[in-house]
Design a protein around this motif. Sequence first.
Motif, PDB file in Angstrom:
ATOM      1  N   ASP A 195      31.723 -37.735  87.904  1.00  0.00           N
ATOM      2  CA  ASP A 195      31.734 -38.226  89.273  1.00  0.00           C
ATOM      3  C   ASP A 195      31.105 -39.613  89.296  1.00  0.00           C
ATOM      4  O   ASP A 195      30.546 -40.101  88.301  1.00  0.00           O
ATOM      5  CB  ASP A 195      31.004 -37.267  90.219  1.00  0.00           C
ATOM      6  N   LEU A 196      31.181 -40.285  90.440  1.00  0.00           N
ATOM      7  CA  LEU A 196      30.714 -41.664  90.544  1.00  0.00           C
ATOM      8  C   LEU A 196      29.219 -41.769  90.275  1.00  0.00           C
ATOM      9  O   LEU A 196      28.747 -42.727  89.652  1.00  0.00           O
ATOM     10  CB  LEU A 196      31.054 -42.226  91.923  1.00  0.00           C
ATOM     11  N   LYS A 197      28.444 -40.784  90.710  1.00  0.00           N
ATOM     12  CA  LYS A 197      26.999 -40.831  90.502  1.00  0.00           C
ATOM     13  C   LYS A 197      26.667 -40.805  89.007  1.00  0.00           C
ATOM     14  O   LYS A 197      25.768 -41.512  88.552  1.00  0.00           O
ATOM     15  CB  LYS A 197      26.329 -39.664  91.221  1.00  0.00           C
ATOM     16  N   THR A 198      27.366 -39.980  88.255  1.00  0.00           N
ATOM     17  CA  THR A 198      27.130 -39.915  86.808  1.00  0.00           C
ATOM     18  C   THR A 198      27.430 -41.254  86.158  1.00  0.00           C
ATOM     19  O   THR A 198      26.682 -41.728  85.292  1.00  0.00           O
ATOM     20  CB  THR A 198      28.005 -38.813  86.183  1.00  0.00           C
ATOM     21  N   MET A 199      28.526 -41.893  86.575  1.00  0.00           N
ATOM     22  CA  MET A 199      28.871 -43.196  86.015  1.00  0.00           C
ATOM     23  C   MET A 199      27.814 -44.245  86.344  1.00  0.00           C
ATOM     24  O   MET A 199      27.442 -45.060  85.496  1.00  0.00           O
ATOM     25  CB  MET A 199      30.232 -43.648  86.557  1.00  0.00           C
ATOM     26  N   LEU A 200      27.313 -44.206  87.581  1.00  0.00           N
ATOM     27  CA  LEU A 200      26.318 -45.201  87.994  1.00  0.00           C
ATOM     28  C   LEU A 200      25.000 -45.018  87.255  1.00  0.00           C
ATOM     29  O   LEU A 200      24.268 -45.985  87.045  1.00  0.00           O
ATOM     30  CB  LEU A 200      26.094 -45.112  89.504  1.00  0.00           C
ATOM     31  N   ARG A 201      24.697 -43.809  86.854  1.00  0.00           N
ATOM     32  CA  ARG A 201      23.441 -43.562  86.137  1.00  0.00           C
ATOM     33  C   ARG A 201      23.471 -44.118  84.719  1.00  0.00           C
ATOM     34  O   ARG A 201      22.433 -44.267  84.082  1.00  0.00           O
ATOM     35  CB  ARG A 201      23.144 -42.062  86.086  1.00  0.00           C
ATOM     36  N   GLY A 202      24.653 -44.384  84.190  1.00  0.00           N
ATOM     37  CA  GLY A 202      24.746 -44.914  82.837  1.00  0.00           C
ATOM     38  C   GLY A 202      24.396 -43.904  81.778  1.00  0.00           C
ATOM     39  O   GLY A 202      23.859 -44.252  80.718  1.00  0.00           O
ATOM     40  N   VAL A 203      24.706 -42.627  82.030  1.00  0.00           N
ATOM     41  CA  VAL A 203      24.447 -41.579  81.049  1.00  0.00           C
ATOM     42  C   VAL A 203      25.759 -41.213  80.355  1.00  0.00           C
ATOM     43  O   VAL A 203      26.820 -41.735  80.692  1.00  0.00           O
ATOM     44  CB  VAL A 203      23.831 -40.341  81.732  1.00  0.00           C
ATOM     45  N   TYR A 204      25.660 -40.295  79.392  1.00  0.00           N
ATOM     46  CA  TYR A 204      26.867 -39.880  78.672  1.00  0.00           C
ATOM     47  C   TYR A 204      27.791 -39.051  79.563  1.00  0.00           C
ATOM     48  O   TYR A 204      27.358 -38.227  80.361  1.00  0.00           O
ATOM     49  CB  TYR A 204      26.501 -39.048  77.438  1.00  0.00           C
ATOM     50  N   TYR A 205      29.090 -39.280  79.424  1.00  0.00           N
ATOM     51  CA  TYR A 205      30.114 -38.408  79.994  1.00  0.00           C
ATOM     52  C   TYR A 205      31.386 -38.579  79.158  1.00  0.00           C
ATOM     53  O   TYR A 205      31.606 -39.646  78.563  1.00  0.00           O
ATOM     54  CB  TYR A 205      30.392 -38.739  81.469  1.00  0.00           C
ATOM     55  N   PRO A 206      32.209 -37.532  79.064  1.00  0.00           N
ATOM     56  CA  PRO A 206      33.435 -37.641  78.267  1.00  0.00           C
ATOM     57  C   PRO A 206      34.332 -38.755  78.797  1.00  0.00           C
ATOM     58  O   PRO A 206      34.563 -38.854  80.005  1.00  0.00           O
ATOM     59  CB  PRO A 206      34.097 -36.263  78.449  1.00  0.00           C
ATOM     60  N   SER A 207      34.821 -39.581  77.899  1.00  0.00           N
ATOM     61  CA  SER A 207      35.645 -40.709  78.333  1.00  0.00           C
ATOM     62  C   SER A 207      36.506 -41.200  77.179  1.00  0.00           C
ATOM     63  O   SER A 207      36.234 -40.908  76.010  1.00  0.00           O
ATOM     64  CB  SER A 207      34.770 -41.863  78.841  1.00  0.00           C
ATOM     65  N   ALA A 208      37.537 -41.945  77.528  1.00  0.00           N
ATOM     66  CA  ALA A 208      38.419 -42.547  76.528  1.00  0.00           C
ATOM     67  C   ALA A 208      38.861 -43.914  77.036  1.00  0.00           C
ATOM     68  O   ALA A 208      39.282 -44.049  78.189  1.00  0.00           O
ATOM     69  CB  ALA A 208      39.637 -41.664  76.264  1.00  0.00           C
ATOM     70  N   VAL A 209      38.740 -44.919  76.183  1.00  0.00           N
ATOM     71  CA  VAL A 209      39.111 -46.290  76.540  1.00  0.00           C
ATOM     72  C   VAL A 209      40.084 -46.819  75.489  1.00  0.00           C
ATOM     73  O   VAL A 209      39.824 -46.709  74.292  1.00  0.00           O
ATOM     74  CB  VAL A 209      37.876 -47.210  76.611  1.00  0.00           C
ATOM     75  N   THR A 210      41.189 -47.371  75.946  1.00  0.00           N
ATOM     76  CA  THR A 210      42.167 -47.993  75.045  1.00  0.00           C
ATOM     77  C   THR A 210      42.401 -49.432  75.476  1.00  0.00           C
ATOM     78  O   THR A 210      42.702 -49.698  76.644  1.00  0.00           O
ATOM     79  CB  THR A 210      43.504 -47.239  75.056  1.00  0.00           C
ATOM     80  N   PHE A 211      42.225 -50.353  74.540  1.00  0.00           N
ATOM     81  CA  PHE A 211      42.470 -51.778  74.799  1.00  0.00           C
ATOM     82  C   PHE A 211      43.623 -52.231  73.910  1.00  0.00           C
ATOM     83  O   PHE A 211      43.636 -51.945  72.708  1.00  0.00           O
ATOM     84  CB  PHE A 211      41.225 -52.608  74.503  1.00  0.00           C
ATOM     85  N   THR A 212      44.577 -52.920  74.488  1.00  0.00           N
ATOM     86  CA  THR A 212      45.708 -53.419  73.707  1.00  0.00           C
ATOM     87  C   THR A 212      45.930 -54.901  73.998  1.00  0.00           C
ATOM     88  O   THR A 212      45.602 -55.388  75.088  1.00  0.00           O
ATOM     89  CB  THR A 212      47.010 -52.654  74.033  1.00  0.00           C
ATOM     90  N   LEU A 213      46.461 -55.588  73.023  1.00  0.00           N
ATOM     91  CA  LEU A 213      46.900 -56.967  73.245  1.00  0.00           C
ATOM     92  C   LEU A 213      48.154 -57.229  72.420  1.00  0.00           C
ATOM     93  O   LEU A 213      48.334 -56.659  71.346  1.00  0.00           O
ATOM     94  CB  LEU A 213      45.803 -57.991  72.944  1.00  0.00           C
ATOM     95  N   GLY A 214      49.002 -58.086  72.961  1.00  0.00           N
ATOM     96  CA  GLY A 214      50.254 -58.384  72.290  1.00  0.00           C
ATOM     97  C   GLY A 214      50.069 -59.314  71.111  1.00  0.00           C
ATOM     98  O   GLY A 214      50.582 -59.061  70.006  1.00  0.00           O
ATOM     99  N   GLN A 215      49.305 -60.389  71.324  1.00  0.00           N
ATOM    100  CA  GLN A 215      49.101 -61.356  70.243  1.00  0.00           C
ATOM    101  C   GLN A 215      47.859 -62.192  70.513  1.00  0.00           C
ATOM    102  O   GLN A 215      47.537 -62.513  71.655  1.00  0.00           O
ATOM    103  CB  GLN A 215      50.315 -62.280  70.116  1.00  0.00           C
ATOM    104  N   MET A 216      47.151 -62.526  69.453  1.00  0.00           N
ATOM    105  CA  MET A 216      46.004 -63.435  69.520  1.00  0.00           C
ATOM    106  C   MET A 216      46.188 -64.497  68.449  1.00  0.00           C
ATOM    107  O   MET A 216      46.381 -64.184  67.280  1.00  0.00           O
ATOM    108  CB  MET A 216      44.691 -62.684  69.295  1.00  0.00           C
TER     109      MET A 216
END
Length: 469
Positions: A211-232
């Motif tokens: 929930d938003l409160k958990t995110m604001l606290r900066g504690v651990y929670y299950p998450s997944a982040v994917t970053f992509t780029l075409g070309q550098m």
Amino acid sequence: MSKKGWGIGVAVVVAGLVISPTLIGSQAESSIREHVALFDQEQPAYSLEVVSYERGWFSANAVLKMSVDLATLMSDPDAEEVSTLIDVSIQHGPILTDQGFGLGLAAWQATNDGTGLETYVQWDAEQPFYLQQGSVNLLGTGVYQDYIPAIQSTAALPDFSFSMTEFRGDGHYSNGEFSYQGNHEQLQLNVADEFSVDVNAMAINVDATADLKTMLRGVYYPSAVTFTLGQMRVTAAEEELFLMSHLVSDLAMLESEDGSLVHVHMGYKADNLYAAGTEVSDVRMLTQVNNIDRGFIDDYFSSMKDLVGEDDPQVLAATMTGMMERHKADILTAQPELASPDFGFSMKEGSLDGSMLMTLAEIDQLPAQLDDAFIQQNLIANADLKIDKALAHKLASAYVRMAFAAGGPVDMDPEQLNELAEQQATTMLQNFVQQGMLTVEEEHYLFHAEVAQGMLNLNGQQLPLGQMM
């Protein structure tokens, strides 16, 4: 139904439509003030406050002030605090009209006009520097979109210039599940007319269970982040120094069914990579750290917030050592695991493919003293590597040339140095085969190692791990 019944029904509906906005407005204000206070309390080096909040029957307007303590964030006592104002307008439901007709609890729009940035960047003056619009339906599901217009630097930054196309993002929240997708097409940087960096087709995807409160606290929670780029692409004086295409970077924090263990998975993949005259394709490195004690993870997140801005390596090392000591027993009995299920790359000479796993045997009780003998006896590991002969020779000769360069000036011309490197690379690989460190299969070299119960099995040869180490 009688006319009287119809009349009562209509009166109830009208009363609900009249009274509901007041109740929703009160709840919205309480929620905003609560979340602002939580962010201000939990986020180090950042502060957030409600400057004003004017609530009417069907809508409200608020001004929030966000500040960044750069002195703390950058460990620079001379850095100043930077502040910006965020204007928020809120419409109270259940009837929403600000972003199209519909039913919901509330709709909002948040903007930042970029005041103070005009000296350094420019954008379409008819648009805010940042815009976010969103709504929450009657079931509590929230959606929002945010937008940053195309921006570019001004002459106030003489040794540095940049331009970035517009950024668009979409977020969704429902029943403790959050997702966000954002992208922009191109970013260009130029540094002192010496080199330039061009990046295109960038996108980020975030999924989280919190929930938003958990995110604001900066504690651990299950998450997944994917970053992509075409070309550098990095160039200097029209010479291409670096080129990378189709990068995919993943970071996932997962947990066991009972929530007692955390798993961290990281992955990097790129179709092609060019640097220093060398071209590589199918570059990949997948890493997994599994079975991490949850207590250690919670302690880690808490300690890291306290260390924001700390640049003394001794303090950082002491903090990490203290955490490891506090959770030593739980960390080791959880059977931590370090794995790389797949890594490798290809060049014109061939390919390299490998995998690796390290873990501990099941431990019921830790000894009074942890030493090398205990780790060696309980370590379980295996590693596999397959490399084409031509590529192995190329890498070995490159290693020899680097070793010569590290030793200082060499009294021979480049042609002689290359010939010597080629000869020593051949000898080195032959020695590895004779010693049993490598085996030969057609046009490949193979490496296979296993560790269990204090013994090392290297390509079929067994010897005590302690002796090998």
